[in-house]
Scaffold this motif. Structure first.
Motif, mmCIF file in Angstrom:
data_model
loop_
_atom_site.group_PDB
_atom_site.id
_atom_site.type_symbol
_atom_site.label_atom_id
_atom_site.label_comp_id
_atom_site.label_asym_id
_atom_site.label_seq_id
_atom_site.Cartn_x
_atom_site.Cartn_y
_atom_site.Cartn_z
ATOM 1 N N GLU A 190 28.690 29.423 50.054
ATOM 2 C CA GLU A 190 29.392 30.701 50.202
ATOM 3 C C GLU A 190 29.958 31.058 48.836
ATOM 4 N N ILE A 191 29.891 32.330 48.491
ATOM 5 C CA ILE A 191 30.434 32.751 47.195
ATOM 6 C C ILE A 191 31.510 33.812 47.392
ATOM 7 N N TYR A 192 32.457 33.789 46.475
ATOM 8 C CA TYR A 192 33.470 34.824 46.441
ATOM 9 C C TYR A 192 33.827 35.040 44.973
ATOM 10 N N PHE A 193 33.044 35.906 44.325
ATOM 11 C CA PHE A 193 33.277 36.241 42.934
ATOM 12 C C PHE A 193 33.864 37.634 42.849
ATOM 13 N N LEU A 194 34.901 37.772 42.049
ATOM 14 C CA LEU A 194 35.494 39.075 41.783
ATOM 15 C C LEU A 194 35.339 39.365 40.296
ATOM 16 N N PRO A 195 35.339 40.648 39.928
ATOM 17 C CA PRO A 195 35.208 40.987 38.507
ATOM 18 C C PRO A 195 36.424 40.525 37.709
ATOM 19 N N GLU A 196 36.203 40.394 36.424
ATOM 20 C CA GLU A 196 37.269 39.947 35.526
ATOM 21 C C GLU A 196 38.158 41.115 35.118
ATOM 22 N N THR A 197 38.500 41.974 36.053
ATOM 23 C CA THR A 197 39.346 43.120 35.755
ATOM 24 C C THR A 197 40.744 42.861 36.293
ATOM 25 N N GLY A 198 41.675 43.629 35.789
ATOM 26 C CA GLY A 198 43.045 43.509 36.272
ATOM 27 C C GLY A 198 43.763 42.320 35.662
ATOM 28 N N ASP A 199 45.027 42.249 35.943
ATOM 29 C CA ASP A 199 45.868 41.184 35.411
ATOM 30 C C ASP A 199 45.920 40.031 36.403
ATOM 31 N N ALA A 200 45.376 38.912 36.000
ATOM 32 C CA ALA A 200 45.344 37.735 36.878
ATOM 33 C C ALA A 200 46.393 36.712 36.485
ATOM 34 N N SER A 201 47.308 37.076 35.599
ATOM 35 C CA SER A 201 48.286 36.101 35.114
ATOM 36 C C SER A 201 49.198 35.583 36.221
ATOM 37 N N ALA A 202 49.422 36.373 37.272
ATOM 38 C CA ALA A 202 50.296 35.937 38.368
ATOM 39 C C ALA A 202 49.556 35.085 39.398
ATOM 40 N N ASP A 203 48.234 35.047 39.344
ATOM 41 C CA ASP A 203 47.452 34.342 40.363
ATOM 42 C C ASP A 203 47.851 32.879 40.555
ATOM 43 N N PRO A 204 48.009 32.081 39.495
ATOM 44 C CA PRO A 204 48.394 30.669 39.716
ATOM 45 C C PRO A 204 49.757 30.530 40.410
ATOM 46 N N GLU A 205 50.701 31.374 40.045
ATOM 47 C CA GLU A 205 52.031 31.319 40.669
ATOM 48 C C GLU A 205 51.967 31.730 42.143
ATOM 49 N N VAL A 206 51.188 32.757 42.439
ATOM 50 C CA VAL A 206 51.026 33.203 43.831
ATOM 51 C C VAL A 206 50.353 32.097 44.639
ATOM 52 N N ALA A 207 49.332 31.464 44.071
ATOM 53 C CA ALA A 207 48.645 30.361 44.757
ATOM 54 C C ALA A 207 49.622 29.227 45.059
ATOM 55 N N ASP A 208 50.491 28.912 44.105
ATOM 56 C CA ASP A 208 51.487 27.862 44.331
ATOM 57 C C ASP A 208 52.438 28.238 45.470
ATOM 58 N N ARG A 209 52.826 29.521 45.532
ATOM 59 C CA ARG A 209 53.710 29.968 46.620
ATOM 60 C C ARG A 209 53.013 29.850 47.972
#
Length: 184
Positions: free
Chosen positions: A104-123
């Motif tokens: 299964e794949i789930y690829f999204l484009p490299e657009t937008g600001d992903a800097s918050a992603d690791p913190e959101v994942a931790d939450r």
């Protein structure tokens, strides 16, 4: 040659008697983690590591952009990656790996600001771990462009829905993509 002690002799005689009588010891049940045997967990990790190594060999930067997870032979490729050629390479590599049942794949484009992603994942991980009704031991969470991608196994469909609802309520999660596998 030294003589065997009485207990050792008795054990040897009993072993011979059991063998001669056709006694076969029962295999003990394999230890499990959240319903999955350690051999399955080990095999899944081997599959994921094999795929990840091949992705990194092809292109370190793009390989690092792809999270590879495996549950019961089902491989999940998740990440921010615009390069369709590398995406295709990742899928082909995963499908060719020994022991893979599906990809299964789930690829999204490299657009937008992903800097918050690791913190959101931790939450999200913290919320799931704090909920005793949710077994977070076999769950993985990736956040890509604010999308919480849920991977893993859960006991049943109700647990899958509970995990999805818990993840949706976390600040910073824009939406949830669930690849959770309900129990067998």
């Amino acid at each position: 040659m030294p003589a065997l002690s009485r207990p050792a002799t008795l054990c040897a005689v009993l072993a011979l008697l059991f063998c001669a009588s056709g006694f076969v010891p029962q295999k003990t049940k394999e230890p499990t983690t959240a319903g999955r045997g350690l051999a399955t967990l080990s095999g899944d990790q081997r599959i994921a590591n094999t795929i990840k190594a091949k992705l990194l060999d092809k292109d370190k930067q793009k390989g690092l952009a792809v999270k590879v997870s495996c549950f019961d032979g089902r491989v999940y490729l998740v990440g921010r990656l615009d390069d369709t050629s590398f995406q295709n390479f990742a899928v082909t590599t995963a499908r060719a790996a020994d022991g893979v049942l599906s990809v299964e794949i789930y690829f999204l484009p490299e657009t937008g600001d992903a800097s918050a992603d690791p913190e959101v994942a931790d939450r999200v991980r913290a919320v799931l771990a704090a909920d005793k009704a949710i077994s977070a031991g076999r769950l993985e969470v990736e956040v890509v462009n604010g999308v919480a991608v849920l991977l893993g196994t859960v006991p049943d469909q109700a647990a899958a829905e509970r995990v999805r609802e818990a993840a949706t309520a976390v600040p910073g999660v824009e939406r949830v993509q669930s690849f959770l596998i309900p129990g067998r």
